[in-house]
Design a protein around this motif. Structure first.
Motif, PDB file in Angstrom:
ATOM      1  N   TYR A 107       0.958  -0.770  -0.093  1.00  0.00           N
ATOM      2  CA  TYR A 107       0.302   0.075   0.158  1.00  0.00           C
ATOM      3  C   TYR A 107       0.748   1.119   0.245  1.00  0.00           C
ATOM      4  CZ  TYR A 107      -3.527   3.608   1.491  1.00  0.00           C
ATOM      5  OH  TYR A 107      -4.069   4.620   1.591  1.00  0.00           O
ATOM      6  N   TRP A 108       1.564   1.297   0.889  1.00  0.00           N
ATOM      7  CA  TRP A 108       3.009   2.216   0.741  1.00  0.00           C
ATOM      8  C   TRP A 108       3.468   2.743  -0.766  1.00  0.00           C
ATOM      9  CZ3 TRP A 108       0.785   2.177   5.477  1.00  0.00           C
ATOM     10  CH2 TRP A 108       0.849   3.384   6.273  1.00  0.00           C
ATOM     11  N   LEU A 109       3.748   1.413  -1.211  1.00  0.00           N
ATOM     12  CA  LEU A 109       4.505   1.463  -2.520  1.00  0.00           C
ATOM     13  C   LEU A 109       3.297   1.951  -3.734  1.00  0.00           C
ATOM     14  CD1 LEU A 109       6.906  -1.367  -1.730  1.00  0.00           C
ATOM     15  CD2 LEU A 109       7.987   0.473  -2.465  1.00  0.00           C
ATOM     16  N   CYS A 134      12.238   5.503  10.803  1.00  0.00           N
ATOM     17  CA  CYS A 134      11.116   5.725  10.892  1.00  0.00           C
ATOM     18  C   CYS A 134      10.056   4.527  10.873  1.00  0.00           C
ATOM     19  CB  CYS A 134      10.288   6.325  10.071  1.00  0.00           C
ATOM     20  SG  CYS A 134       9.029   7.656  10.569  1.00  0.00           S
ATOM     21  N   GLY A 135      10.040   4.030   9.799  1.00  0.00           N
ATOM     22  CA  GLY A 135       9.141   2.941  10.001  1.00  0.00           C
ATOM     23  C   GLY A 135       9.027   2.099   8.047  1.00  0.00           C
ATOM     24  N   CYS A 136       8.944   3.408   7.309  1.00  0.00           N
ATOM     25  CA  CYS A 136       8.635   2.592   6.427  1.00  0.00           C
ATOM     26  C   CYS A 136       9.357   2.814   5.012  1.00  0.00           C
ATOM     27  CB  CYS A 136       7.268   4.223   5.315  1.00  0.00           C
ATOM     28  SG  CYS A 136       7.914   5.079   5.066  1.00  0.00           S
ATOM     29  N   PHE A 183      10.099   4.143   2.129  1.00  0.00           N
ATOM     30  CA  PHE A 183      10.692   5.453   2.016  1.00  0.00           C
ATOM     31  C   PHE A 183      11.744   5.694   3.435  1.00  0.00           C
ATOM     32  CE2 PHE A 183       6.330   4.751  -0.144  1.00  0.00           C
ATOM     33  CZ  PHE A 183       6.859   4.893  -1.772  1.00  0.00           C
ATOM     34  N   SER A 184      11.023   5.643   4.673  1.00  0.00           N
ATOM     35  CA  SER A 184      12.333   6.503   5.779  1.00  0.00           C
ATOM     36  C   SER A 184      13.821   5.113   5.196  1.00  0.00           C
ATOM     37  CB  SER A 184      11.222   6.384   6.758  1.00  0.00           C
ATOM     38  OG  SER A 184      10.616   4.771   7.118  1.00  0.00           O
ATOM     39  N   LEU A 185      13.544   3.825   5.356  1.00  0.00           N
ATOM     40  CA  LEU A 185      14.365   3.201   5.525  1.00  0.00           C
ATOM     41  C   LEU A 185      15.541   3.796   3.893  1.00  0.00           C
ATOM     42  CD1 LEU A 185      14.295   0.007   5.499  1.00  0.00           C
ATOM     43  CD2 LEU A 185      16.376   0.744   3.979  1.00  0.00           C
TER      44      LEU A 185
HETATM   45  S1  SF4 Z   1       8.434   8.845   7.492  1.00  0.00           S
HETATM   46 FE1  SF4 Z   1       7.229   6.169   6.751  1.00  0.00          FE
HETATM   47  S2  SF4 Z   1       6.706   5.265   8.761  1.00  0.00           S
HETATM   48 FE2  SF4 Z   1       7.650   7.512   9.162  1.00  0.00          FE
HETATM   49  S3  SF4 Z   1       5.418   9.100   9.342  1.00  0.00           S
HETATM   50 FE3  SF4 Z   1       5.778   8.968   7.603  1.00  0.00          FE
HETATM   51  S4  SF4 Z   1       4.930   7.824   6.520  1.00  0.00           S
HETATM   52 FE4  SF4 Z   1       5.229   6.837   8.430  1.00  0.00          FE
END
Ligand code: SF4
Length: 185
Positions: free
Chosen positions: A70-72, A164-166, A168-170
């Motif tokens: 979903y994020w992708l 952060c988690g997603c 993209f942040s990785l």
């Molecule tokens: S960087 Fe990614 S995991 Fe962090 S708040 Fe934004 S969408 Fe969510």
């Protein structure tokens, strides 16, 4: 009456939990973080949150799953404008609704401890969900205890992530290569 404490990870839960324990608030912890990718990391953060819950002897409720696809897809950008706005909305919507449907008198989130998160946007989202579902949002500015909480996490041996988690942040993390390597272990 019991509060529902949405928790994004073990380390970020430590200081907020210490505050709630100190003030005598009764709470259950709540895991709903489909933003954490890949699945290996989703499981790792959940396991560490369980350790943080066990440390304080509180119940951890687990909901949802990893939603990397979903994020992708970026299907949400038109509606929300940014991935983080969607991410806060998705998580706080589910949390507030769960709290209302399961008899909790209030909710809050450990996202309020991080100086790296968009604090005001999180508060605004929580207030909106509070009105929508008729359950009180308890605001705390936990940020002053961020370092303390990270040290507490280190002291009990919790894994402390560097993004952060997603997905993209990785990719954006300066520790990207090191993180990718850690998935092989
Ligand atoms: S960087 Fe990614 S995991 Fe962090 S708040 Fe934004 S969408 Fe969510």
């Amino acid at each position: 009456m019991t509060m529902l404490l949405h928790a994004c990870c073990g380390p970020c839960s430590m200081y907020p939990q210490s505050v709630l324990q100190y003030e005598g608030t009764v709470y259950d912890m709540f895991w709903f973080n489909p933003n954490i990718h890949p699945e290996f990391e989703w499981n790792r953060r959940l396991e560490n949150l369980q350790m943080a819950a066990d440390h304080y002897g509180v119940k951890l409720i687990r909901e949802g799953r990893c939603l990397e696809d979903y994020w992708l897809s970026k299907d949400y950008l038109e509606e929300y404008g940014s991935r983080c706005a969607m991410c806060y909305d998705l998580r706080m919507d589910y949390t507030a609704r769960y709290a209302a449907e399961h008899g909790y008198d209030s909710f809050t989130t450990t996202l309020l401890v991080s100086p790296y998160q968009q604090h005001e946007a999180i508060v605004e989202t929580c207030e909106k969900k509070s009105l929508q579902y008729g359950v009180k949002f308890r605001y705390y500015d936990f940020r002053e205890g961020f370092r303390k909480g990270q040290n507490m996490a280190r002291d009990i041996g919790l894994y402390r992530q560097k993004y952060c988690g997603c997905i993209f942040s990785l990719e954006e993390s300066e520790f990207r290569d090191k993180i990718l390597k850690s998935f092989e272990s």
